[in-house]
Motif scaffolding. Structure first.
Motif, PDB file in Angstrom:
ATOM      1  N   PRO A  33       0.806  -1.225   0.000  1.00 20.10           N
ATOM      2  CA  PRO A  33       0.000   0.000   0.000  1.00 20.10           C
ATOM      3  C   PRO A  33       0.838   1.273   0.000  1.00 20.10           C
ATOM      4  O   PRO A  33       0.390   2.304  -0.506  1.00 20.10           O
ATOM      5  N   ARG A  34       2.042   1.211   0.545  1.00 18.26           N
ATOM      6  CA  ARG A  34       2.879   2.415   0.607  1.00 18.26           C
ATOM      7  C   ARG A  34       4.000   2.397  -0.415  1.00 18.26           C
ATOM      8  O   ARG A  34       4.803   3.316  -0.445  1.00 18.26           O
ATOM      9  N   ARG A  35       4.051   1.386  -1.259  1.00 18.30           N
ATOM     10  CA  ARG A  35       5.265   1.186  -2.042  1.00 18.30           C
ATOM     11  C   ARG A  35       4.941   0.634  -3.423  1.00 18.30           C
ATOM     12  O   ARG A  35       4.011  -0.159  -3.580  1.00 18.30           O
ATOM     13  N   ALA A  36       5.728   1.063  -4.423  1.00 20.02           N
ATOM     14  CA  ALA A  36       5.610   0.544  -5.782  1.00 20.02           C
ATOM     15  C   ALA A  36       6.954  -0.018  -6.218  1.00 20.02           C
ATOM     16  O   ALA A  36       8.010   0.420  -5.744  1.00 20.02           O
ATOM     17  N   VAL A  37       6.919  -0.989  -7.122  1.00 25.02           N
ATOM     18  CA  VAL A  37       8.132  -1.601  -7.655  1.00 25.02           C
ATOM     19  C   VAL A  37       8.162  -1.393  -9.161  1.00 25.02           C
ATOM     20  O   VAL A  37       7.172  -1.677  -9.855  1.00 25.02           O
ATOM     21  N   VAL A  38       9.271  -0.883  -9.649  1.00 21.40           N
ATOM     22  CA  VAL A  38       9.505  -0.773 -11.084  1.00 21.40           C
ATOM     23  C   VAL A  38      10.587  -1.779 -11.431  1.00 21.40           C
ATOM     24  O   VAL A  38      11.725  -1.664 -10.958  1.00 21.40           O
ATOM     25  N   LEU A  39      10.237  -2.777 -12.247  1.00 22.82           N
ATOM     26  CA  LEU A  39      11.122  -3.891 -12.547  1.00 22.82           C
ATOM     27  C   LEU A  39      11.579  -3.805 -13.994  1.00 22.82           C
ATOM     28  O   LEU A  39      10.756  -3.741 -14.916  1.00 22.82           O
ATOM     29  N   VAL A  40      12.907  -3.779 -14.189  1.00 23.97           N
ATOM     30  CA  VAL A  40      13.496  -3.759 -15.527  1.00 23.97           C
ATOM     31  C   VAL A  40      14.306  -5.030 -15.682  1.00 23.97           C
ATOM     32  O   VAL A  40      15.226  -5.286 -14.899  1.00 23.97           O
ATOM     33  N   THR A  41      13.967  -5.835 -16.689  1.00 16.53           N
ATOM     34  CA  THR A  41      14.703  -7.080 -16.874  1.00 16.53           C
ATOM     35  C   THR A  41      14.497  -7.615 -18.283  1.00 16.53           C
ATOM     36  O   THR A  41      13.504  -7.309 -18.955  1.00 16.53           O
ATOM     37  N   HIS A  42      15.478  -8.427 -18.715  1.00 16.19           N
ATOM     38  CA  HIS A  42      15.340  -9.164 -19.972  1.00 16.19           C
ATOM     39  C   HIS A  42      14.748 -10.551 -19.734  1.00 16.19           C
ATOM     40  O   HIS A  42      14.428 -11.256 -20.694  1.00 16.19           O
ATOM     41  N   ARG A  43      14.649 -10.964 -18.470  1.00 12.54           N
ATOM     42  CA  ARG A  43      14.093 -12.277 -18.152  1.00 12.54           C
ATOM     43  C   ARG A  43      12.567 -12.170 -18.205  1.00 12.54           C
ATOM     44  O   ARG A  43      11.931 -11.726 -17.247  1.00 12.54           O
ATOM     45  N   MET A  44      11.970 -12.596 -19.290  1.00 13.12           N
ATOM     46  CA  MET A  44      10.536 -12.411 -19.480  1.00 13.12           C
ATOM     47  C   MET A  44       9.716 -13.157 -18.434  1.00 13.12           C
ATOM     48  O   MET A  44       8.606 -12.746 -18.084  1.00 13.12           O
ATOM     49  N   SER A  45      10.266 -14.272 -17.917  1.00 14.36           N
ATOM     50  CA  SER A  45       9.532 -15.010 -16.902  1.00 14.36           C
ATOM     51  C   SER A  45       9.368 -14.194 -15.630  1.00 14.36           C
ATOM     52  O   SER A  45       8.450 -14.447 -14.840  1.00 14.36           O
ATOM     53  N   GLY A  46      10.225 -13.226 -15.416  1.00 19.91           N
ATOM     54  CA  GLY A  46      10.169 -12.443 -14.191  1.00 19.91           C
ATOM     55  C   GLY A  46       9.144 -11.329 -14.229  1.00 19.91           C
ATOM     56  O   GLY A  46       8.838 -10.745 -13.189  1.00 19.91           O
TER      57      GLY A  46
END
Length: 680
Positions: free
Chosen positions: A591-604
């Motif tokens: 609720p207080r936090r967001a994640v921005v994920l950058v990766t080439h691993r499409m499964s992730g």
């Protein structure tokens, strides 16, 4: 006549065969000293003395701020030494007058005793002043270097990221790093130059008082010595410039021969013998150059001694004529001989110290130029405050270009990062993901469009607050050479400093390590959390790439930021650890936090709430994993390409997915605790 000319700057120095083969020609390091490599050939003694106030002004201001009492002590002590030198010569003149006067030897000696006593006191006073100057300068020099270093480092950490990425600014930064040690050496050079100058002035003043013709005689004797000292210093400087290339190249070759990363090829490919042979070739080439320069130095010193000797003979002949003609007594002549020798030695020392002062001041000026440039490109202080609780970070029509590139890095990017969500950025190399991450972190400002934090434009926001709300975990995150505990706690260093030995901070570090899986690594370390993670130090330990990445994730958890930006976090992990790491990263959203994920691993990224697909700096697709697969566009092609590598075929969502354990969803995360971090 060749020796009487100013040493020329070599148009092109010859390169050894090894330099041509290994480095493509003569070496020219792109470093600070190279900006001033022929500085001593560009000025003479008089021009350097005239420029002295300007050259040393910056260093003296630093010294005044660092320890003004020590600076004043040095100045007064050096002036006092000059005065005692002049008084000493006058005392010598008085002693000689008394000894050469009338009466018995015993009477003359008795009459000279008061002057001898004064001379002894003056000598003691001079020694005390010299001691005071040395002590004060020794106290002042490290303070000046520390102040200059702090000035350099503070300027370095407060500039915008685009300055660090700018090649011209980077060269200025690299050049300025030599400023602090040069500032320290400038203090010593200033003391020596001031001492030589005052001694020369004292000798000249005494000679003028004794007889008007003696001052030109001092110049006649001292000028060849000064020219010789300047010439030898310039030749020595040229020799240093020639040698430094070879020394640095030899050091580079030596490092390659003993490096851990090159050790295998050194042995298996026979690289060791190959490089050692080239080292020998380059060393022999440098020895030939050094021999040539030493011969030139010897010839210069011989010519200077001959000219000074001839001038000395002429001087003593003139003094003899004055004595015979009754226009100068023996006492004055004796004092003049001592004063001439003193003044000549002072001039030789003055030449050497002013050369040093001139060279060192150039690097101090580089520091001044860097600080001025850094101030003009510094991150603005203050701004509009941000809300404590994250709502949304929104980009609308954002564009960004790097100064050294013709094509924009990002064009018309619009997306939203909301609290509680996991946002994934995917795309091929060069698609603009890293640039977009830097914009989200506040490291770059958009050229066009709008980037807001809960409605506050990032250009107007307090950038320190923006940074405070962001945590970065990149593929090349820093492996700090500190203890395991501090490697985690450095994620929020101000909290670590305030509660360095507190129970609360220690528990937070342990919890972060447990969440990331770094606690199992810590258990294997010889001193647990107090183990130093830096192989360069005795008794320290080193981690594998995968172990380091668990520490990076623990550091991110400890930081407890509002937006977590995670860029290629699993490159060194095995498949099982990779799956667990992605689950932990997604679990950090809440609720207080967001994640921005950058990766080439499409499964992730398949369980991200929204996936943004970038191509050539533009946003070309967005949606959930299932939506993008059904769309059959660029994301679907990239996902299926990776799926085929695992033997899953190239079919639709069912045949093209990688089999993974169930991951937490946004709905699951909404029920997490206050920090959004479920149990590991």
């Amino acid at each position: 006549m060749r020796l009487l000319k100013r040493p020329p700057v070599p148009a092109q120095q010859t390169a050894s065969a090894s330099e041509r083969q290994l480095f493509g020609g003569p070496l020219r390091y792109d470093a600070g000293w190279a900006n001033h490599e022929y500085a001593q050939l560009e000025s003479g003694l008089l021009s350097t003395l005239r420029a002295m106030p300007r050259m040393v002004g910056g260093t003296l201001r630093l010294a005044w701020a660092a320890d003004r009492a020590a600076l004043l002590t040095v100045a007064l002590a050096e002036a006092g030494q000059g005065l005692t030198s002049a008084v000493g010569l006058l005392v010598v003149n008085q002693v000689l007058r008394t000894l050469f006067g009338g009466g018995s030897p015993a009477d003359r000696l008795d009459a000279a005793l008061p002057a001898l006593a004064v001379g002894a006191l003056v000598a003691v006073l001079g020694a005390v002043l010299a001691s005071r100057s040395t002590a004060a300068a020794g106290r002042l020099e490290p303070k000046v270097e520390r102040a200059a270093t702090e000035r350099y480092l503070h300027a370095s950490i407060t500039v915008e990221l685009d300055a660090i990425e700018d090649g011209e600014f980077r060269r200025l930064l690299d050049s300025a790093q030599w400023g602090p040690p040069s500032a320290r050496r400038t203090i010593g050079a200033c003391v020596a130059t001031l001492n030589g100058l005052i001694s020369l002035v004292a000798a000249a003043g005494v000679l003028t008082a004794l007889h008007p013709v003696l001052l030109p005689l001092l110049v006649l004797i001292a000028a060849p010595r000064g020219w010789g000292a300047m010439r030898v210093a310039q030749r020595r400087y040229l020799s240093m410039i020639t040698w430094v290339e070879h020394v640095r190249a030899a050091r580079l070759i030596g490092q390659l021969l003993i490096s851990r990363t090159s050790a295998q090829e050194v042995r298996v490919h026979g690289v060791g013998r190959y490089l050692l042979g080239h080292y020998r070739n380059m060393a022999e080439h440098a020895e030939t150059e050094a021999t040539r320069l030493s011969k030139d130095k010897a010839a210069t010193e011989l010519l200077a001694a001959a000219l000074s000797g001839a001038a000395g003979l002429a001087t003593y002949a003139a003094m003899g004529a004055l004595i015979v003609g009754g226009r100068m007594d023996l006492a004055v002549a004796g004092t003049a001989v001592i004063a001439v020798r003193t003044g000549s030695a002072a001039l030789g020392a003055l030449v050497a110290t002013t050369n040093t002062l001139h060279e060192e001041s150039l690097y101090v000026r580089d520091l001044d130029r860097f600080v001025a440039a850094a101030e003009s490109r510094a991150i603005p202080a203050g701004g509009l405050p941000l809300t404590e609780r994250l709502g949304t970070v929104r980009l609308s029509g954002v564009g960004f270009s790097y100064p050294d590139r013709s094509e924009p890095a990002l064009t018309d990017i619009s997306l939203t990062v909301g609290a509680g969500s996991v946002v994934a950025l995917v795309g091929e190399n060069g698609s603009g993901k890293s640039t977009l991450v830097k914009l989200l972190a506040g490291l770059h400002l958009p050229d066009t469009g709008s980037l807001t934090w809960d409605g506050v434009e990032v250009r107007d926001a307090d950038r320190e607050q923006v940074f405070d709300r962001v945590a970065l975990l990149t593929q090349d995150f820093e492996r700090w050479p500190v203890t395991a505990r501090t490697n985690i706690a450095i994620g929020r260093p101000e909290s670590h400093a305030e509660a360095e030995r507190g129970v609360e901070q220690a528990a937070a570090v342990v919890e972060a390590a447990r969440y990331a899986g770094a606690d199992r690594v810590v258990e294997s370390l010889p001193h647990g959390y107090e183990t130093l993670l830096a192989r360069m130090f005795r008794g320290a330990s080193e981690l594998s790439g995968g172990q380091w990445q668990t520490f990076g994730l623990a550091r991110t958890h400890y930081r407890d930021a509002r937006v977590l930006i995670v860029d290629e976090p699993t490159s060194a992990l095995d498949p099982e650890a990779e799956i667990a790491a992605f689950d932990r990263i997604r679990g950090l959203a809440g609720p207080r936090r967001a994640v921005v994920l950058v990766t080439h691993r499409m499964s992730g990224v398949r369980f991200a709430d929204v996936i943004y697909v970038l191509h050539e700096g533009r946003l070309v697709e967005q949606g959930s994993h299932e939506t993008l697969l059904a769309h059959g566009g660029r994301y679907a092609a990239m996902f299926r390409m990776q799926a085929e590598q695992y033997g899953h075929g190239s079919g639709g969502a069912g045949s093209g997915t990688l089999t993974l354990p169930r991951q937490s969803t946004a709905a699951d995360r909404d029920t997490d605790g206050a920090d959004g971090a479920p149990a590991a």
